[in-house]
Design an enzyme around this catalytic site. Structure first.
Site, PDB file in Angstrom:
ATOM      1  N   PRO A 119       0.708  -1.076  -0.147  1.00 49.07           N
ATOM      2  CA  PRO A 119      -0.024   0.143  -0.089  1.00 49.07           C
ATOM      3  C   PRO A 119       1.014   1.246  -0.016  1.00 49.07           C
ATOM      4  CG  PRO A 119      -0.734  -1.509   1.813  1.00 49.07           C
ATOM      5  CD  PRO A 119       0.651  -2.256   1.234  1.00 49.07           C
ATOM      6  N   GLU A 120       0.415   2.522  -0.750  1.00 48.20           N
ATOM      7  CA  GLU A 120       1.024   3.298  -0.764  1.00 48.20           C
ATOM      8  C   GLU A 120       0.553   4.488   0.369  1.00 48.20           C
ATOM      9  OE1 GLU A 120       2.219   4.957  -4.409  1.00 48.20           O
ATOM     10  OE2 GLU A 120       2.031   3.143  -5.399  1.00 48.20           O
ATOM     11  N   LYS A 129       4.308   5.356   4.961  1.00 41.93           N
ATOM     12  CA  LYS A 129       3.571   3.996   4.726  1.00 41.93           C
ATOM     13  C   LYS A 129       3.488   3.348   6.362  1.00 41.93           C
ATOM     14  CE  LYS A 129       5.468   3.081   0.281  1.00 41.93           C
ATOM     15  NZ  LYS A 129       5.957   2.149  -0.644  1.00 41.93           N
ATOM     16  N   ARG A 174      13.687   8.484  10.827  1.00 41.52           N
ATOM     17  CA  ARG A 174      14.234   7.863   9.658  1.00 41.52           C
ATOM     18  C   ARG A 174      13.744   8.191   7.986  1.00 41.52           C
ATOM     19  NH1 ARG A 174      14.427   3.363  13.240  1.00 41.52           N
ATOM     20  NH2 ARG A 174      12.520   2.532  12.178  1.00 41.52           N
ATOM     21  N   ASN A 226       5.336   2.537  -5.983  1.00 40.33           N
ATOM     22  CA  ASN A 226       5.590   2.439  -7.076  1.00 40.33           C
ATOM     23  C   ASN A 226       4.667   3.200  -8.359  1.00 40.33           C
ATOM     24  OD1 ASN A 226       7.276   1.198  -9.016  1.00 40.33           O
ATOM     25  ND2 ASN A 226       6.474  -0.814  -8.994  1.00 40.33           N
ATOM     26  N   ARG A 240      12.138  -3.446  -8.379  1.00 32.19           N
ATOM     27  CA  ARG A 240      10.798  -3.192  -8.436  1.00 32.19           C
ATOM     28  C   ARG A 240      10.540  -2.871  -9.972  1.00 32.19           C
ATOM     29  NH1 ARG A 240       8.241  -1.295  -3.837  1.00 32.19           N
ATOM     30  NH2 ARG A 240       6.346  -1.639  -5.075  1.00 32.19           N
TER      31      ARG A 240
END
Length: 269
Positions: free
Chosen positions: A2-3, A52, A121, A162, A258
């Site tokens: 999931p984005e 995310k 991060r 993506n 990817r």
């Protein structure tokens, strides 16, 4: 995976349905049992997303951190509860609804310092009002790494996956192979603004749509896209199909494990 728009939708949903009152918490699977027992019956103060990552805040008791990864899902349903089905890592029960979490990469109870460490991060999230796009630009403008890889690096930019990566590069005519340090600052500012707009729309409607009105199926006289991800897009998962702008077959290659999609004519190197 999931984005970011999906996690922000979940945060809004969970805040609306569960925050502000005591919740029931359990771990039918058992892998989150001790933490669930500590929080069961306590008040969920708020829910938020960063990139995310999803955070459920329980005040001084800590924060539940969830990263769905490739296979994690939340299933929502109105009360009354039904018996758990499958491997339910965490069940959350509120006043009107309940939700089951299955298959996450992470589901853990953290203290404030640990939450801050996760956020530290991450790069700026286009969906957060406290985002600082200059931080991403500082990394991009110094890097020899391709812009396609940088946009997927969560330490550079949080929440972009993506689909948004492929689509924003196409919408601005940027070759995915362009080194980050060769990207023009004005172009980066335009890409950031576009990501904010596209991702906010994704939060509202629950899917990723990136094509302009003049390129929608009705306007072009073409069939709607049929894909389990939904949404109308220019290049993502359209390998070998004609570009909606110029007709050139959409290209595809694997980059950093990817799938990458782009139009060689509209995004020349």
């Amino acid at each position: 995976m999931p984005e970011g728009h999906t996690l922000h939708r979940l945060a809004r949903l969970h805040k609306r349905r569960y925050a502000g009152g005591p919740v029931g918490l359990s771990s039918p699977q058992g892998r989150f049992a001790a933490e669930a027992e500590k929080l069961d019956g306590q008040v969920l103060v708020s829910a938020e997303a960063y990139g995310k990552h999803l955070f459920h805040h329980y005040g001084p008791l800590g924060t539940v951190h969830v990263h769905l990864g490739l296979y994690g899902t939340f299933g929502e349903a109105p009360l009354p509860e039904t018996a758990p089905v499958g491997q339910v890592r965490m069940r959350l029960v509120g006043r009107t609804h309940w939700t089951d979490l299955r298959g996450p990469t992470r589901c853990e109870l953290l203290d404030p310092a640990q939450v801050d460490a996760i956020k530290a991060r991450l790069g700026p999230d286009p969906l957060r009002r406290d985002a600082k796009p200059d931080q991403a630009w500082e990394r991009i403008s110094r890097s020899r790494t391709t812009i396609a890889a940088l946009l997927m690096d969560q330490s550079v930019l949080a929440g972009v996956g993506n689909v948004y990566r492929a689509e924003v590069l196409f919408r601005h005519g940027v070759s995915p192979m362009l080194p980050g340090r060769s990207l023009d600052r004005a172009l980066w500012d335009a890409m950031w603004a576009d990501l904010v707009t596209l991702m906010r729309a994704g939060v509202r409607v629950g899917r990723i749509d990136t094509v302009a009105p003049e390129h929608l199926p009705a306007a072009m006289g073409r069939a709607p896209r049929e894909d389990r991800h939904g949404g109308e897009v220019y290049v993502y998962r359209r390998a070998g199909m004609p570009c909606l702008i110029c007709g050139t077959p959409v290209a595809h290659k694997e980059l950093a494990a990817r799938n990458l999609y782009w139009c060689p004519a509209c995004q020349p190197e």
